[in-house]
Design a protein around this motif. Structure first.
Motif, PDB file in Angstrom:
ATOM      1  N   GLY A  37       0.728  -1.311  -0.091  1.00  0.00           N
ATOM      2  CA  GLY A  37      -0.199   0.000   0.388  1.00  0.00           C
ATOM      3  C   GLY A  37       0.725   1.269  -0.479  1.00  0.00           C
ATOM      4  N   ALA A  38       2.262   1.203   0.374  1.00  0.00           N
ATOM      5  CA  ALA A  38       2.483   2.482   1.171  1.00  0.00           C
ATOM      6  C   ALA A  38       3.501   2.689  -1.012  1.00  0.00           C
ATOM      7  CB  ALA A  38       3.837   2.150   0.970  1.00  0.00           C
ATOM      8  N   ALA A  39       3.044   1.832  -1.689  1.00  0.00           N
ATOM      9  CA  ALA A  39       3.514   2.361  -3.042  1.00  0.00           C
ATOM     10  C   ALA A  39       2.444   2.821  -4.172  1.00  0.00           C
ATOM     11  CB  ALA A  39       4.721   1.556  -3.753  1.00  0.00           C
ATOM     12  N   VAL A  40       1.216   3.309  -3.142  1.00  0.00           N
ATOM     13  CA  VAL A  40      -0.128   3.402  -4.620  1.00  0.00           C
ATOM     14  C   VAL A  40      -0.359   4.707  -4.466  1.00  0.00           C
ATOM     15  CG1 VAL A  40      -2.741   3.543  -3.889  1.00  0.00           C
ATOM     16  CG2 VAL A  40      -1.613   1.673  -3.769  1.00  0.00           C
ATOM     17  N   ILE A  41       0.417   5.687  -3.646  1.00  0.00           N
ATOM     18  CA  ILE A  41      -0.107   6.802  -3.644  1.00  0.00           C
ATOM     19  C   ILE A  41       0.908   7.666  -5.509  1.00  0.00           C
ATOM     20  CG2 ILE A  41       0.375   9.511  -3.129  1.00  0.00           C
ATOM     21  CD1 ILE A  41      -2.406   7.715  -1.848  1.00  0.00           C
ATOM     22  N   PRO A  42       2.380   7.434  -5.655  1.00  0.00           N
ATOM     23  CA  PRO A  42       2.529   7.395  -6.544  1.00  0.00           C
ATOM     24  C   PRO A  42       2.045   6.550  -7.909  1.00  0.00           C
ATOM     25  CG  PRO A  42       4.112   7.435  -4.594  1.00  0.00           C
ATOM     26  CD  PRO A  42       3.216   6.624  -4.344  1.00  0.00           C
ATOM     27  N   LEU A  43       1.800   5.950  -7.839  1.00  0.00           N
ATOM     28  CA  LEU A  43       1.240   5.170  -9.092  1.00  0.00           C
ATOM     29  C   LEU A  43      -0.047   5.723  -8.921  1.00  0.00           C
ATOM     30  CD1 LEU A  43       2.507   1.928  -8.270  1.00  0.00           C
ATOM     31  CD2 LEU A  43       2.737   3.476 -10.086  1.00  0.00           C
ATOM     32  N   LEU A  44      -0.905   6.149  -7.932  1.00  0.00           N
ATOM     33  CA  LEU A  44      -2.247   6.744  -8.255  1.00  0.00           C
ATOM     34  C   LEU A  44      -2.040   7.844  -9.505  1.00  0.00           C
ATOM     35  CD1 LEU A  44      -3.937   6.524  -5.855  1.00  0.00           C
ATOM     36  CD2 LEU A  44      -4.167   4.782  -7.590  1.00  0.00           C
ATOM     37  N   ARG A  45      -1.424   8.933  -8.851  1.00  0.00           N
ATOM     38  CA  ARG A  45      -0.832   9.892  -9.309  1.00  0.00           C
ATOM     39  C   ARG A  45      -0.192  10.179 -11.456  1.00  0.00           C
ATOM     40  NH1 ARG A  45       1.562  12.629  -3.741  1.00  0.00           N
ATOM     41  NH2 ARG A  45      -0.351  13.488  -3.184  1.00  0.00           N
ATOM     42  N   GLN A  46       0.519   8.926 -11.283  1.00  0.00           N
ATOM     43  CA  GLN A  46       1.380   8.389 -12.665  1.00  0.00           C
ATOM     44  C   GLN A  46       0.173   7.714 -13.927  1.00  0.00           C
ATOM     45  OE1 GLN A  46       4.263   6.152 -12.521  1.00  0.00           O
ATOM     46  NE2 GLN A  46       4.180   5.413 -14.921  1.00  0.00           N
ATOM     47  N   LEU A  47      -0.846   6.996 -13.480  1.00  0.00           N
ATOM     48  CA  LEU A  47      -1.623   6.285 -13.846  1.00  0.00           C
ATOM     49  C   LEU A  47      -3.043   6.774 -13.772  1.00  0.00           C
ATOM     50  CD1 LEU A  47       0.375   2.642 -13.116  1.00  0.00           C
ATOM     51  CD2 LEU A  47       0.558   3.836 -14.846  1.00  0.00           C
ATOM     52  N   ARG A  48      -3.493   6.795 -12.367  1.00  0.00           N
ATOM     53  CA  ARG A  48      -4.744   7.625 -13.030  1.00  0.00           C
ATOM     54  C   ARG A  48      -5.780   6.826 -13.607  1.00  0.00           C
ATOM     55  NH1 ARG A  48      -5.729  10.793  -9.890  1.00  0.00           N
ATOM     56  NH2 ARG A  48      -7.009  11.452 -10.625  1.00  0.00           N
ATOM     57  N   PRO A  49      -5.899   4.990 -12.587  1.00  0.00           N
ATOM     58  CA  PRO A  49      -6.523   3.737 -12.641  1.00  0.00           C
ATOM     59  C   PRO A  49      -7.952   4.612 -12.417  1.00  0.00           C
ATOM     60  CG  PRO A  49      -5.251   3.822 -11.188  1.00  0.00           C
ATOM     61  CD  PRO A  49      -5.111   4.797 -11.495  1.00  0.00           C
ATOM     62  N   ASP A  50      -9.358   3.932 -12.522  1.00  0.00           N
ATOM     63  CA  ASP A  50     -10.388   4.071 -12.202  1.00  0.00           C
ATOM     64  C   ASP A  50     -10.452   2.859 -11.092  1.00  0.00           C
ATOM     65  OD1 ASP A  50     -11.068   5.859 -15.002  1.00  0.00           O
ATOM     66  OD2 ASP A  50     -10.856   3.070 -16.282  1.00  0.00           O
ATOM     67  N   VAL A  51     -10.116   2.337 -11.367  1.00  0.00           N
ATOM     68  CA  VAL A  51     -10.268   1.076  -9.688  1.00  0.00           C
ATOM     69  C   VAL A  51      -8.998   0.918  -9.174  1.00  0.00           C
ATOM     70  CG1 VAL A  51     -11.318  -1.493  -9.521  1.00  0.00           C
ATOM     71  CG2 VAL A  51     -11.869   0.272 -10.839  1.00  0.00           C
ATOM     72  N   VAL A  52      -9.131   0.732  -7.945  1.00  0.00           N
ATOM     73  CA  VAL A  52      -7.746  -0.247  -7.235  1.00  0.00           C
ATOM     74  C   VAL A  52      -8.050  -0.730  -6.210  1.00  0.00           C
ATOM     75  CG1 VAL A  52      -5.960   0.299  -5.798  1.00  0.00           C
ATOM     76  CG2 VAL A  52      -6.783   2.221  -6.843  1.00  0.00           C
ATOM     77  N   ALA A  53      -7.515  -2.509  -7.407  1.00  0.00           N
ATOM     78  CA  ALA A  53      -7.888  -4.237  -6.374  1.00  0.00           C
ATOM     79  C   ALA A  53      -7.010  -4.273  -5.264  1.00  0.00           C
ATOM     80  CB  ALA A  53      -7.921  -4.818  -7.576  1.00  0.00           C
ATOM     81  N   MET A  54      -7.142  -3.904  -4.493  1.00  0.00           N
ATOM     82  CA  MET A  54      -6.055  -3.921  -3.166  1.00  0.00           C
ATOM     83  C   MET A  54      -6.089  -4.774  -1.636  1.00  0.00           C
ATOM     84  SD  MET A  54      -4.089  -0.410  -1.523  1.00  0.00           S
ATOM     85  CE  MET A  54      -5.960   0.274  -0.572  1.00  0.00           C
ATOM     86  N   ASP A  55      -5.246  -6.003  -1.822  1.00  0.00           N
ATOM     87  CA  ASP A  55      -5.218  -6.212  -0.351  1.00  0.00           C
ATOM     88  C   ASP A  55      -5.487  -5.605   0.954  1.00  0.00           C
ATOM     89  OD1 ASP A  55      -4.301  -8.605   0.720  1.00  0.00           O
ATOM     90  OD2 ASP A  55      -3.121  -8.614   0.659  1.00  0.00           O
TER      91      ASP A  55
END
Length: 216
Positions: A37-55
């Motif tokens: 989960g610690a890696a999510v924020i940078p990836l969200l800003r880069q990729l802008r996904p519609d859905v995050v499927a997260m453990d």
């Protein structure tokens, strides 16, 4: 445009399995992966996904805290689908309380995985099964009851909330109440506003925690 998905799980095999299932669909695209989960924020800003499927359970930052961080820091955040091993896991319920939009069992069949992603992306119905309803009822508080009392829902708004709590979509609610879909959307918006809820999931949690709706 396809529904874009970011996969977040500390098990590479789980990510690979989800990717294989989702990318077999013409309307879904996996745009990235992360192992915590610690890696999510940078990836969200880069990729802008519609859905995050997260453990929900990860070693550095679990799905609960990651959900809180996403909703607190990301403008126009994606839908969050919590992935878990056990449906009655209290971690799942805490993730939903934190703002996740639904959850998916790791043992789900491929068709169920695809349906969950599409459902969460659409945002008009809920993944809120019986086990989670029971947890919500057990977490009932006087604060939740006070919020529901202050909301003073109209008879029609109350009917809409009860159907939302059963997981019905706007179209299904419209059919059940014999009204138009736009009318249902208006009632849903009013329910969310009166309860101070961010989305349908939060409104349904309030309904169960307050005892307004009993788990079936």
């Amino acid at each position: 445009m396809p529904v874009t998905v970011l996969l977040v799980d500390d098990e590479p095999l789980v990510r690979a399995g989800l990717r294989a299932v989702l990318e077999a669909q013409p309307d879904i695209e996996v745009v990235g992966e992360a192992g915590d989960g610690a890696a999510v924020i940078p990836l969200l800003r880069q990729l802008r996904p519609d859905v995050v499927a997260m453990d929900v359970r990860m070693p550095l930052m679990d799905g609960i805290e990651a959900t809180r961080v996403v909703l607190r820091t990301v403008p126009d955040p994606p839908k969050i689908l919590v992935v878990t091993t056990f449906e009655n896991d209290e971690y799942v319920y805490e993730a939903l309380r934190a703002g996740a939009d639904g959850f998916l069992l790791k043992r789900a069949r491929p068709a169920e995985i695809v349906h969950a992603v599409r459902l969460v992306a659409e945002g008009e119905s809920l993944l809120f099964p019986a086990a989670v309803r029971q947890l919500a009822a057990e977490y009932g508080t006087s604060k939740a009851r006070a919020v529901m009392d202050r909301a003073s829902l109209t008879e029609r708004e109350a009917a809409v909330l009860r159907l939302m709590a059963r997981g019905l979509s706007n179209a299904e609610i419209a059919t059940r109440l014999v009204v138009g879909v736009e009318t249902v959307k208006t009632h849903v918006s009013a329910v969310l506003a009166k309860l101070g809820a961010r989305d349908r999931t939060q409104a349904v949690i309030a309904a169960y925690e307050s005892g307004f709706v009993a788990p079936s």
